[in-house]
Design a protein around this motif. Sequence first.
Motif, PDB file in Angstrom:
ATOM      1  N   TYR A 148       0.467  -1.368  -0.588  1.00 31.10           N
ATOM      2  CA  TYR A 148       0.092   0.051  -0.002  1.00 31.10           C
ATOM      3  C   TYR A 148       1.034   1.270  -0.163  1.00 31.10           C
ATOM      4  O   TYR A 148       0.630   2.480  -0.439  1.00 31.10           O
ATOM      5  CB  TYR A 148      -1.428  -0.136   1.170  1.00 31.10           C
ATOM      6  N   HIS A 149       2.085   1.005   0.801  1.00 32.36           N
ATOM      7  CA  HIS A 149       3.067   2.588   0.690  1.00 32.36           C
ATOM      8  C   HIS A 149       2.987   2.837  -1.362  1.00 32.36           C
ATOM      9  O   HIS A 149       2.757   3.672  -1.491  1.00 32.36           O
ATOM     10  CB  HIS A 149       3.901   2.113   0.589  1.00 32.36           C
ATOM     11  N   SER A 150       3.826   2.160  -1.772  1.00 30.71           N
ATOM     12  CA  SER A 150       3.610   2.098  -2.802  1.00 30.71           C
ATOM     13  C   SER A 150       2.350   2.942  -3.615  1.00 30.71           C
ATOM     14  O   SER A 150       2.587   3.577  -4.370  1.00 30.71           O
ATOM     15  CB  SER A 150       3.894   0.895  -4.266  1.00 30.71           C
ATOM     16  N   ILE A 151       0.967   2.047  -3.841  1.00 31.49           N
ATOM     17  CA  ILE A 151      -0.104   2.365  -4.069  1.00 31.49           C
ATOM     18  C   ILE A 151      -0.367   3.634  -3.884  1.00 31.49           C
ATOM     19  O   ILE A 151      -0.973   5.088  -5.087  1.00 31.49           O
ATOM     20  CB  ILE A 151      -1.047   1.892  -3.475  1.00 31.49           C
ATOM     21  N   ILE A 152      -0.193   4.286  -2.536  1.00 37.14           N
ATOM     22  CA  ILE A 152      -0.371   5.684  -2.345  1.00 37.14           C
ATOM     23  C   ILE A 152       0.568   6.930  -2.657  1.00 37.14           C
ATOM     24  O   ILE A 152      -0.096   7.788  -3.765  1.00 37.14           O
ATOM     25  CB  ILE A 152      -0.464   5.810  -0.948  1.00 37.14           C
ATOM     26  N   PHE A 153       2.007   6.972  -2.718  1.00 37.37           N
ATOM     27  CA  PHE A 153       2.945   7.524  -3.295  1.00 37.37           C
ATOM     28  C   PHE A 153       3.270   7.702  -4.510  1.00 37.37           C
ATOM     29  O   PHE A 153       3.196   8.891  -4.766  1.00 37.37           O
ATOM     30  CB  PHE A 153       4.361   7.095  -1.808  1.00 37.37           C
ATOM     31  N   CYS A 154       2.853   6.582  -5.165  1.00 32.24           N
ATOM     32  CA  CYS A 154       3.806   6.057  -6.502  1.00 32.24           C
ATOM     33  C   CYS A 154       2.685   7.271  -7.572  1.00 32.24           C
ATOM     34  O   CYS A 154       2.225   7.547  -8.585  1.00 32.24           O
ATOM     35  CB  CYS A 154       3.849   4.957  -7.048  1.00 32.24           C
ATOM     36  N   THR A 155       0.913   6.963  -6.864  1.00 33.22           N
ATOM     37  CA  THR A 155      -0.194   7.708  -7.251  1.00 33.22           C
ATOM     38  C   THR A 155       0.013   8.684  -7.537  1.00 33.22           C
ATOM     39  O   THR A 155      -0.148   9.334  -8.516  1.00 33.22           O
ATOM     40  CB  THR A 155      -1.446   7.044  -6.579  1.00 33.22           C
ATOM     41  N   VAL A 156       0.602   9.338  -6.074  1.00 27.45           N
ATOM     42  CA  VAL A 156       0.648  11.121  -6.312  1.00 27.45           C
ATOM     43  C   VAL A 156       1.649  11.343  -7.248  1.00 27.45           C
ATOM     44  O   VAL A 156       1.122  12.445  -8.085  1.00 27.45           O
ATOM     45  CB  VAL A 156       0.800  11.537  -4.527  1.00 27.45           C
ATOM     46  N   GLY A 157       2.781  11.010  -7.032  1.00 25.68           N
ATOM     47  CA  GLY A 157       3.455  11.021  -8.027  1.00 25.68           C
ATOM     48  C   GLY A 157       3.007  10.918  -9.540  1.00 25.68           C
ATOM     49  O   GLY A 157       3.442  11.870 -10.209  1.00 25.68           O
ATOM     50  N   SER A 158       2.584   9.710  -9.636  1.00 27.82           N
ATOM     51  CA  SER A 158       2.080   9.472 -11.353  1.00 27.82           C
ATOM     52  C   SER A 158       1.271  10.221 -12.100  1.00 27.82           C
ATOM     53  O   SER A 158       1.318  10.963 -13.186  1.00 27.82           O
ATOM     54  CB  SER A 158       1.166   8.060 -10.909  1.00 27.82           C
ATOM     55  N   PHE A 159       0.116  11.503 -10.891  1.00 27.09           N
ATOM     56  CA  PHE A 159      -0.798  12.835 -11.330  1.00 27.09           C
ATOM     57  C   PHE A 159      -0.135  13.519 -11.477  1.00 27.09           C
ATOM     58  O   PHE A 159      -0.067  14.001 -12.755  1.00 27.09           O
ATOM     59  CB  PHE A 159      -1.503  12.722 -10.321  1.00 27.09           C
ATOM     60  N   ILE A 160       0.763  13.341 -10.960  1.00 28.13           N
ATOM     61  CA  ILE A 160       1.978  14.860 -11.712  1.00 28.13           C
ATOM     62  C   ILE A 160       2.321  14.424 -12.987  1.00 28.13           C
ATOM     63  O   ILE A 160       2.560  15.419 -14.084  1.00 28.13           O
ATOM     64  CB  ILE A 160       3.174  15.324 -10.844  1.00 28.13           C
ATOM     65  N   GLY A 161       3.654  13.859 -13.322  1.00 32.43           N
ATOM     66  CA  GLY A 161       3.902  12.364 -14.475  1.00 32.43           C
ATOM     67  C   GLY A 161       3.040  12.739 -15.498  1.00 32.43           C
ATOM     68  O   GLY A 161       3.859  13.124 -16.506  1.00 32.43           O
ATOM     69  N   MET A 162       1.572  11.882 -15.797  1.00 25.12           N
ATOM     70  CA  MET A 162       1.154  11.969 -16.003  1.00 25.12           C
ATOM     71  C   MET A 162       0.600  13.703 -17.478  1.00 25.12           C
ATOM     72  O   MET A 162       0.289  13.892 -17.884  1.00 25.12           O
ATOM     73  CB  MET A 162       0.161  11.302 -16.006  1.00 25.12           C
ATOM     74  N   ILE A 163       0.531  14.444 -15.904  1.00 25.22           N
ATOM     75  CA  ILE A 163       0.628  15.566 -17.084  1.00 25.22           C
ATOM     76  C   ILE A 163       1.007  16.510 -17.568  1.00 25.22           C
ATOM     77  O   ILE A 163       1.403  16.490 -18.017  1.00 25.22           O
ATOM     78  CB  ILE A 163       0.020  16.977 -16.071  1.00 25.22           C
ATOM     79  N   LEU A 220       7.707   8.547  -4.676  1.00 28.20           N
ATOM     80  CA  LEU A 220       7.121  10.092  -5.591  1.00 28.20           C
ATOM     81  C   LEU A 220       7.882  10.256  -7.034  1.00 28.20           C
ATOM     82  O   LEU A 220       7.088  10.287  -7.198  1.00 28.20           O
ATOM     83  CB  LEU A 220       6.950  11.178  -4.702  1.00 28.20           C
ATOM     84  N   LEU A 221       8.617   9.787  -6.786  1.00 31.65           N
ATOM     85  CA  LEU A 221       9.812  10.499  -7.663  1.00 31.65           C
ATOM     86  C   LEU A 221       9.272   8.995  -9.290  1.00 31.65           C
ATOM     87  O   LEU A 221       9.545   9.213 -10.299  1.00 31.65           O
ATOM     88  CB  LEU A 221      11.636   9.930  -7.476  1.00 31.65           C
ATOM     89  N   VAL A 222       9.481   7.784  -8.778  1.00 31.36           N
ATOM     90  CA  VAL A 222       8.891   6.233  -9.228  1.00 31.36           C
ATOM     91  C   VAL A 222       7.769   6.829 -10.175  1.00 31.36           C
ATOM     92  O   VAL A 222       6.993   6.509 -11.385  1.00 31.36           O
ATOM     93  CB  VAL A 222       9.026   5.228  -8.854  1.00 31.36           C
ATOM     94  N   GLY A 223       6.692   6.964  -9.257  1.00 26.36           N
ATOM     95  CA  GLY A 223       5.619   7.707  -9.851  1.00 26.36           C
ATOM     96  C   GLY A 223       5.404   8.691 -10.620  1.00 26.36           C
ATOM     97  O   GLY A 223       4.819   8.705 -11.972  1.00 26.36           O
ATOM     98  N   ILE A 224       6.111   9.795 -10.650  1.00 30.65           N
ATOM     99  CA  ILE A 224       6.506  10.746 -11.961  1.00 30.65           C
ATOM    100  C   ILE A 224       6.910   9.844 -13.029  1.00 30.65           C
ATOM    101  O   ILE A 224       6.313  10.364 -13.790  1.00 30.65           O
ATOM    102  CB  ILE A 224       7.588  12.155 -10.693  1.00 30.65           C
ATOM    103  N   LEU A 225       7.909   9.681 -13.063  1.00 25.97           N
ATOM    104  CA  LEU A 225       8.996   8.757 -13.823  1.00 25.97           C
ATOM    105  C   LEU A 225       7.947   7.988 -15.053  1.00 25.97           C
ATOM    106  O   LEU A 225       7.657   7.961 -16.001  1.00 25.97           O
ATOM    107  CB  LEU A 225       9.694   8.143 -13.423  1.00 25.97           C
ATOM    108  N   GLY A 226       6.891   6.621 -13.490  1.00 23.53           N
ATOM    109  CA  GLY A 226       5.337   6.265 -14.489  1.00 23.53           C
ATOM    110  C   GLY A 226       4.893   6.743 -14.887  1.00 23.53           C
ATOM    111  O   GLY A 226       4.561   6.518 -16.317  1.00 23.53           O
ATOM    112  N   GLY A 227       4.292   8.309 -14.743  1.00 21.77           N
ATOM    113  CA  GLY A 227       3.427   8.367 -15.259  1.00 21.77           C
ATOM    114  C   GLY A 227       3.935   9.871 -16.757  1.00 21.77           C
ATOM    115  O   GLY A 227       2.528   9.826 -17.311  1.00 21.77           O
ATOM    116  N   VAL A 228       5.013  10.097 -16.124  1.00 20.28           N
ATOM    117  CA  VAL A 228       4.912  10.065 -17.893  1.00 20.28           C
ATOM    118  C   VAL A 228       5.325   9.814 -19.029  1.00 20.28           C
ATOM    119  O   VAL A 228       4.947   9.514 -19.982  1.00 20.28           O
ATOM    120  CB  VAL A 228       7.370  11.248 -17.135  1.00 20.28           C
TER     121      VAL A 228
END
Length: 387
Positions: A148-163, A220-228
């Motif tokens: 669940y740590h990954s789900i929460i923090f990667c999700t937050v980062g992924s929204f930024i990365g997606m945009i 968070l960083l991984v989420g941003i990269l994945g969102g990109v």
Amino acid sequence: MEKSSKRSTYFFNKYFLEGQLLEEKQEEALNALPTNASRGQRLLIKHRRIVGILIPLVFVQTIWWMQAVKSDYFSLFPDRYLMSITMIFGATVAGMTSEGGGAVAFPVMTLALNISPAVARDFSLMIQAVGMNAAAFTIFWMKIKLEYHSIIFCTVGSFIGMILGLEVIDGLLTPPQKKLGFVCIWFSFAFALFLLNREHKRTTFNTIPCFGVWQVLVLLLVGILGGVFSGLAGSGVDICSFSILTLLFRVSEKIATPTSIVLMGINTTFGFYWREMMMGGVEESAWGYLKVCVPVVVIFAPLGSIIASHFHRQVLAVLVYVLDTIALISAFIVLRDVIDLYLGLMSAGLLILGFAVFYLISLRGRKYVEYVNEQREADEGEDILKA
């Protein structure tokens, strides 16, 4: 002959019928289920997987069939049936692995069917918003263990990365660069994971141990990269999360896989919303592909997640190796006429750099395991002294 048969049975049971990793409450409920339990109790506890598939299946199919009859979706199949067939495999892969349906749809549409990356990206976001969320529902319903740590923090980062991916980076890259970059980076990861899994009986965890501030920043960083990546190709945060969980934090593939599926369901829903509501709408032709694939993915994505939940973690890793290798080879074959010196050097650079980065992450993961073991030994020593 008998010994050979026993070895084959042992091999099959070990790697394909290992069993599910469930939440503790669900394990307790299964163990406490009385032999004279009612049919309803058995259905909701022992046979939860059947209900977990049927709920999203019936809900989505009902809506789709009403719309299909009203708007004549059936006329779309003669020109688009190949995508329906493709997504049988794509949705199963999405439910079974960290690759996501977009990892199948994007290469097939851009390389084999010569569809523009923008349409392929939008379709990948749209179809995964349906299929991955159906699989995620099944995972939650079955109470399979998640990180669940990954789900929460990667999700937050992924929204930024997606945009960032949709609004900024997408316009800076050409279609061949997107196609080759996608397959080269993830092949590098697959090769690094292969080397890591050559360590027999390596230590794995069910959650990120010794969780703290730096782990939050990494996720968070991984989420941003994945969102990109998701913004460029319709898939990415799932494999990014999976790679960092397995290589750095040494979380078992049996935990990292369903975690990545849940993540991708959330991320693609946000990406679909952003494309449709904030950027003037998805590519028009992507809607046609969505209409012929929805009834397929709501069956095979949840089914894939159930099948994979019984597999040994090594089997899940092998699926990643095979899929990423096929994608890389296919890309170079299909794009051989457009690959010039620049694209060739870019691909080679991404393969080498990607492998180097993933390999260094895996080395850091080895140090992390040592650190965790030291911390646990220290805690045990303190408990003994207190006693």
